[in-house]
Design a protein around this motif. Sequence first.
Motif, PDB file in Angstrom:
ATOM      1  N   ALA A  95       0.719  -1.279   0.040  1.00  0.00           N
ATOM      2  CA  ALA A  95       0.012  -0.075   0.062  1.00  0.00           C
ATOM      3  C   ALA A  95       0.984   1.163   0.127  1.00  0.00           C
ATOM      4  O   ALA A  95       0.526   1.995  -0.681  1.00  0.00           O
ATOM      5  N   LEU A  96       1.996   1.111   0.721  1.00  0.00           N
ATOM      6  CA  LEU A  96       2.728   2.409   0.963  1.00  0.00           C
ATOM      7  C   LEU A  96       3.369   2.487  -0.317  1.00  0.00           C
ATOM      8  O   LEU A  96       3.725   3.856  -1.022  1.00  0.00           O
ATOM      9  N   GLN A  97       3.862   1.483  -1.100  1.00  0.00           N
ATOM     10  CA  GLN A  97       4.428   1.656  -2.561  1.00  0.00           C
ATOM     11  C   GLN A  97       3.503   2.477  -3.431  1.00  0.00           C
ATOM     12  O   GLN A  97       3.887   2.916  -4.299  1.00  0.00           O
ATOM     13  N   LEU A  98       2.104   2.125  -3.196  1.00  0.00           N
ATOM     14  CA  LEU A  98       1.372   2.910  -4.058  1.00  0.00           C
ATOM     15  C   LEU A  98       0.407   4.012  -3.321  1.00  0.00           C
ATOM     16  O   LEU A  98      -0.584   4.662  -3.984  1.00  0.00           O
ATOM     17  N   ASP A  99       1.493   4.830  -2.949  1.00  0.00           N
ATOM     18  CA  ASP A  99       1.116   6.240  -2.203  1.00  0.00           C
ATOM     19  C   ASP A  99       0.050   6.252  -1.233  1.00  0.00           C
ATOM     20  O   ASP A  99      -0.663   7.348  -0.932  1.00  0.00           O
ATOM     21  N   TRP A 100      -0.411   5.241  -0.791  1.00  0.00           N
ATOM     22  CA  TRP A 100      -1.230   5.071   0.629  1.00  0.00           C
ATOM     23  C   TRP A 100      -0.322   5.630   1.720  1.00  0.00           C
ATOM     24  O   TRP A 100       0.742   5.182   1.849  1.00  0.00           O
ATOM     25  N   PRO A 101      -1.166   6.155   2.679  1.00  0.00           N
ATOM     26  CA  PRO A 101      -2.339   6.675   2.875  1.00  0.00           C
ATOM     27  C   PRO A 101      -2.653   8.154   2.374  1.00  0.00           C
ATOM     28  O   PRO A 101      -3.751   8.684   2.502  1.00  0.00           O
ATOM     29  N   ARG A 102      -1.614   8.790   1.548  1.00  0.00           N
ATOM     30  CA  ARG A 102      -1.754  10.094   0.864  1.00  0.00           C
ATOM     31  C   ARG A 102      -3.181   9.975   0.025  1.00  0.00           C
ATOM     32  O   ARG A 102      -3.953  11.082  -0.096  1.00  0.00           O
ATOM     33  N   ARG A 103      -3.267   8.898  -0.524  1.00  0.00           N
ATOM     34  CA  ARG A 103      -4.476   8.669  -1.495  1.00  0.00           C
ATOM     35  C   ARG A 103      -4.969   7.296  -1.523  1.00  0.00           C
ATOM     36  O   ARG A 103      -4.212   6.303  -1.178  1.00  0.00           O
ATOM     37  N   PRO A 104      -6.164   7.010  -1.670  1.00  0.00           N
ATOM     38  CA  PRO A 104      -6.772   5.646  -1.793  1.00  0.00           C
ATOM     39  C   PRO A 104      -6.136   5.121  -2.956  1.00  0.00           C
ATOM     40  O   PRO A 104      -5.858   5.415  -3.904  1.00  0.00           O
ATOM     41  N   VAL A 105      -5.909   3.481  -2.730  1.00  0.00           N
ATOM     42  CA  VAL A 105      -5.335   3.025  -3.928  1.00  0.00           C
ATOM     43  C   VAL A 105      -6.671   2.245  -4.796  1.00  0.00           C
ATOM     44  O   VAL A 105      -7.332   1.650  -4.259  1.00  0.00           O
ATOM     45  N   PRO A 106      -6.415   2.653  -6.074  1.00  0.00           N
ATOM     46  CA  PRO A 106      -7.335   2.379  -7.136  1.00  0.00           C
ATOM     47  C   PRO A 106      -7.108   0.923  -7.368  1.00  0.00           C
ATOM     48  O   PRO A 106      -6.154   0.110  -7.549  1.00  0.00           O
ATOM     49  N   TRP A 107      -8.126  -0.022  -7.831  1.00  0.00           N
ATOM     50  CA  TRP A 107      -8.186  -1.148  -8.608  1.00  0.00           C
ATOM     51  C   TRP A 107      -7.415  -1.493  -9.698  1.00  0.00           C
ATOM     52  O   TRP A 107      -6.810  -2.368  -9.749  1.00  0.00           O
ATOM     53  N   PRO A 136      -0.477  -2.830 -14.219  1.00  0.00           N
ATOM     54  CA  PRO A 136      -0.525  -2.624 -12.813  1.00  0.00           C
ATOM     55  C   PRO A 136       0.800  -1.952 -12.550  1.00  0.00           C
ATOM     56  O   PRO A 136       1.611  -2.417 -12.586  1.00  0.00           O
ATOM     57  N   ALA A 137       0.354  -0.864 -11.403  1.00  0.00           N
ATOM     58  CA  ALA A 137       1.512   0.007 -11.163  1.00  0.00           C
ATOM     59  C   ALA A 137       2.546  -0.905 -10.133  1.00  0.00           C
ATOM     60  O   ALA A 137       3.496  -0.745 -10.055  1.00  0.00           O
ATOM     61  N   ALA A 138       1.985  -1.769  -9.199  1.00  0.00           N
ATOM     62  CA  ALA A 138       2.377  -2.451  -8.136  1.00  0.00           C
ATOM     63  C   ALA A 138       3.549  -3.663  -8.599  1.00  0.00           C
ATOM     64  O   ALA A 138       4.539  -3.792  -8.129  1.00  0.00           O
ATOM     65  N   GLY A 139       2.799  -4.272  -9.650  1.00  0.00           N
ATOM     66  CA  GLY A 139       3.840  -5.273 -10.241  1.00  0.00           C
ATOM     67  C   GLY A 139       3.819  -6.534  -9.180  1.00  0.00           C
ATOM     68  O   GLY A 139       4.575  -7.241  -9.409  1.00  0.00           O
ATOM     69  N   VAL A 140       2.774  -6.503  -8.296  1.00  0.00           N
ATOM     70  CA  VAL A 140       3.054  -7.748  -7.421  1.00  0.00           C
ATOM     71  C   VAL A 140       1.852  -8.777  -7.773  1.00  0.00           C
ATOM     72  O   VAL A 140       0.795  -8.246  -8.350  1.00  0.00           O
ATOM     73  N   PRO A 141       1.925  -9.932  -7.440  1.00  0.00           N
ATOM     74  CA  PRO A 141       0.839 -11.140  -7.615  1.00  0.00           C
ATOM     75  C   PRO A 141      -0.146 -10.591  -6.850  1.00  0.00           C
ATOM     76  O   PRO A 141      -0.203 -10.267  -5.816  1.00  0.00           O
ATOM     77  N   VAL A 142      -1.336 -10.852  -7.499  1.00  0.00           N
ATOM     78  CA  VAL A 142      -2.836 -10.711  -6.715  1.00  0.00           C
ATOM     79  C   VAL A 142      -3.503 -12.154  -6.868  1.00  0.00           C
ATOM     80  O   VAL A 142      -3.584 -12.681  -7.603  1.00  0.00           O
ATOM     81  N   GLY A 143      -3.809 -12.549  -5.479  1.00  0.00           N
ATOM     82  CA  GLY A 143      -4.524 -13.860  -5.247  1.00  0.00           C
ATOM     83  C   GLY A 143      -5.996 -13.571  -5.628  1.00  0.00           C
ATOM     84  O   GLY A 143      -6.560 -12.705  -5.390  1.00  0.00           O
ATOM     85  N   LEU A 144      -6.708 -14.690  -5.769  1.00  0.00           N
ATOM     86  CA  LEU A 144      -7.987 -14.696  -6.264  1.00  0.00           C
ATOM     87  C   LEU A 144      -8.637 -15.998  -5.863  1.00  0.00           C
ATOM     88  O   LEU A 144      -8.209 -17.124  -5.985  1.00  0.00           O
ATOM     89  N   PRO A 145      -9.750 -15.799  -5.161  1.00  0.00           N
ATOM     90  CA  PRO A 145     -10.590 -17.262  -4.801  1.00  0.00           C
ATOM     91  C   PRO A 145     -11.382 -17.450  -6.017  1.00  0.00           C
ATOM     92  O   PRO A 145     -11.886 -16.689  -6.950  1.00  0.00           O
ATOM     93  N   ASP A 146     -11.603 -18.616  -6.405  1.00  0.00           N
ATOM     94  CA  ASP A 146     -12.157 -19.216  -7.746  1.00  0.00           C
ATOM     95  C   ASP A 146     -13.595 -18.796  -7.963  1.00  0.00           C
ATOM     96  O   ASP A 146     -14.521 -18.755  -7.224  1.00  0.00           O
ATOM     97  N   PRO A 147     -13.645 -17.833  -9.045  1.00  0.00           N
ATOM     98  CA  PRO A 147     -14.956 -17.421  -9.382  1.00  0.00           C
ATOM     99  C   PRO A 147     -16.150 -18.344  -9.441  1.00  0.00           C
ATOM    100  O   PRO A 147     -17.241 -18.184  -9.372  1.00  0.00           O
ATOM    101  N   ALA A 148     -15.668 -19.611  -9.775  1.00  0.00           N
ATOM    102  CA  ALA A 148     -16.822 -20.523  -9.897  1.00  0.00           C
ATOM    103  C   ALA A 148     -17.479 -21.028  -8.456  1.00  0.00           C
ATOM    104  O   ALA A 148     -18.340 -21.856  -8.520  1.00  0.00           O
ATOM    105  N   THR A 149     -16.574 -20.891  -7.334  1.00  0.00           N
ATOM    106  CA  THR A 149     -16.850 -21.309  -6.285  1.00  0.00           C
ATOM    107  C   THR A 149     -16.978 -20.456  -5.147  1.00  0.00           C
ATOM    108  O   THR A 149     -17.219 -20.720  -3.937  1.00  0.00           O
ATOM    109  N   ASP A 150     -16.819 -19.081  -5.545  1.00  0.00           N
ATOM    110  CA  ASP A 150     -16.688 -17.981  -4.513  1.00  0.00           C
ATOM    111  C   ASP A 150     -17.017 -16.812  -5.237  1.00  0.00           C
ATOM    112  O   ASP A 150     -16.643 -16.203  -6.136  1.00  0.00           O
TER     113      ASP A 150
END
Length: 546
Positions: A140-152, A160-174
């Motif tokens: 979050a700090l890398q994305l300028d938080w808390p000075r401004r909200p982090v957009p999706w 993506p600006a962060a370049g970090v992997p994002v985890g996801l719960p399987d859309p077919a089951t969650d």
Amino acid sequence: MRRLRLTDPRVVWLSVALVLVLVAWGTVVSFSTLLRPSGCQSTRVLRVAAAPSIAAAVQAAAPLARVDCVRVDVLARNSALFTEALAEPALADEPAPHVWLPESTFWLGRARASGVYELPERGTSVASSPVVVAMTEPVALQLDWPRRPVPWSALLGPAPAAGVPVGLPDPATDPVGVAALVGVQAVTARRPDATAAALRRLVPHTVTRVADLYQRLPEAGSGADTLHAFLSTEQALLRHNTRQRGVPLVAAYPGATVPTLDYPYAVLPGTGADEVGVAARLLAALLSPAGQRALAAEGFRAPDGAPPTGTALKPAPPVPMPGEDALVDVLSAWTGVHLSARILGVVDVSGSMAERVPGGDTRLGATMRAAQEGVGLLLDTTDVGVWLFSTALEGDRPYRVLAPTRPLSEQRGQLVGRLGQVRANSGGATALYDTTLAAYQSARRNWAPGRINVVLIATDGKDDNASRISRAQLLAGLRELHDPRRPLPILFIGIGGDIDRGELNEIAKATGGRVFESREPSGIRQIFFSALADLSCQPPSCRQSS
């Protein structure tokens, strides 16, 4: 006659004894009253199946209903599995609940699409929770938080600006995963060509449900699987920050198009009038100020999106889940990049499967080893169930369920073990027609968007049983159930040289499926994966092979 005086010690002891008896009698009456409400000859039970995230809060609020002679049992139930149980009541191993409280209206729609038409389309929302991207503070700090909200868009967009992997719960089951897909489409709306690429970045870090993602935080010690950002509910994030040790999490909130979890309260079909009355009292208790405080204590917002009192959170008006047809379209895009499946495997265990093959093994033994190897190579998020068939395997029914359809992440080792214990039904015939129709009906009821849905039938022969249905009746039933918008092909794997390929081709063609033939069971694994790849492209964007 000598009289006892008030000061006589014997009078004192008699008085004390009388007082003790009266106190003891009163205590017994008091406990009896507590244990058995006045006038109750018996206690009725209201069973509530609630999503695990909200079950504790519902149990805490249940006494507010104040209904004499009734006990409220809150059962924490995975919504995906409970949806299947509603569609297959004959397979239930516990008394049916009276009330269902899943995370989202998404599950009511899935149950209705599975044939539970008496279920209401929308229940009464008792709480809500926005879907957020949970980030560790360093991200979050890398994305300028808390000075401004982090957009999706900084995490899920085309670049993506962060370049970090994002985890996801399987859309077919969650439904959190469904909301994420809607969010990805929104942040890539100006570049539709980038949607698939954005989804592909999520594939390597997809798990079965949100709770699994919290196990991959740095403090969980998960090593190479560590995640610093993933999709979550706001409620789960708040619980983590207030009750867990470790790295605090920061929430990135979505735009106005991303669906909210709305926790609908729905009375289930078949509930008696008395239980309906109690269910109404419980609903009123959950919506009362005291009930809402109990829910807020667990991190839930009010149904209208108002934040818990005493927090600095902003209101988040709820966004409804898309309708069933729109959901199928959204999840079809996910199927195209994720290539995860929902497979109902149906294995012939008739007497002929005990025949020896080169190498000394039996047809069935070689088939089960190939199946075990295949299970070991499939994605964790793949749903797999297994039926065995011959004749009279369960009463007069020609098939039995070896393993109900579940994600491999929950049963891989157990399923491999069960496959290794399968034995042929000595003297059993091949009830192909009856079993094929029953399996297709079950798979159709439980068809899941976001999956390559397949019925995979392995057999070494043709129907040689005095079936209750003919081939013509089987074909008519399959054609009636076939739906090109919700593909569900039957894939036959014919083992050995005794199959009737023309018969299997005719049956498979009725569902848009195919027949693969292997003279040697050792070739089954290659056949299976080539078949899955062939069917991974979903209509209408590509043509099914025939």
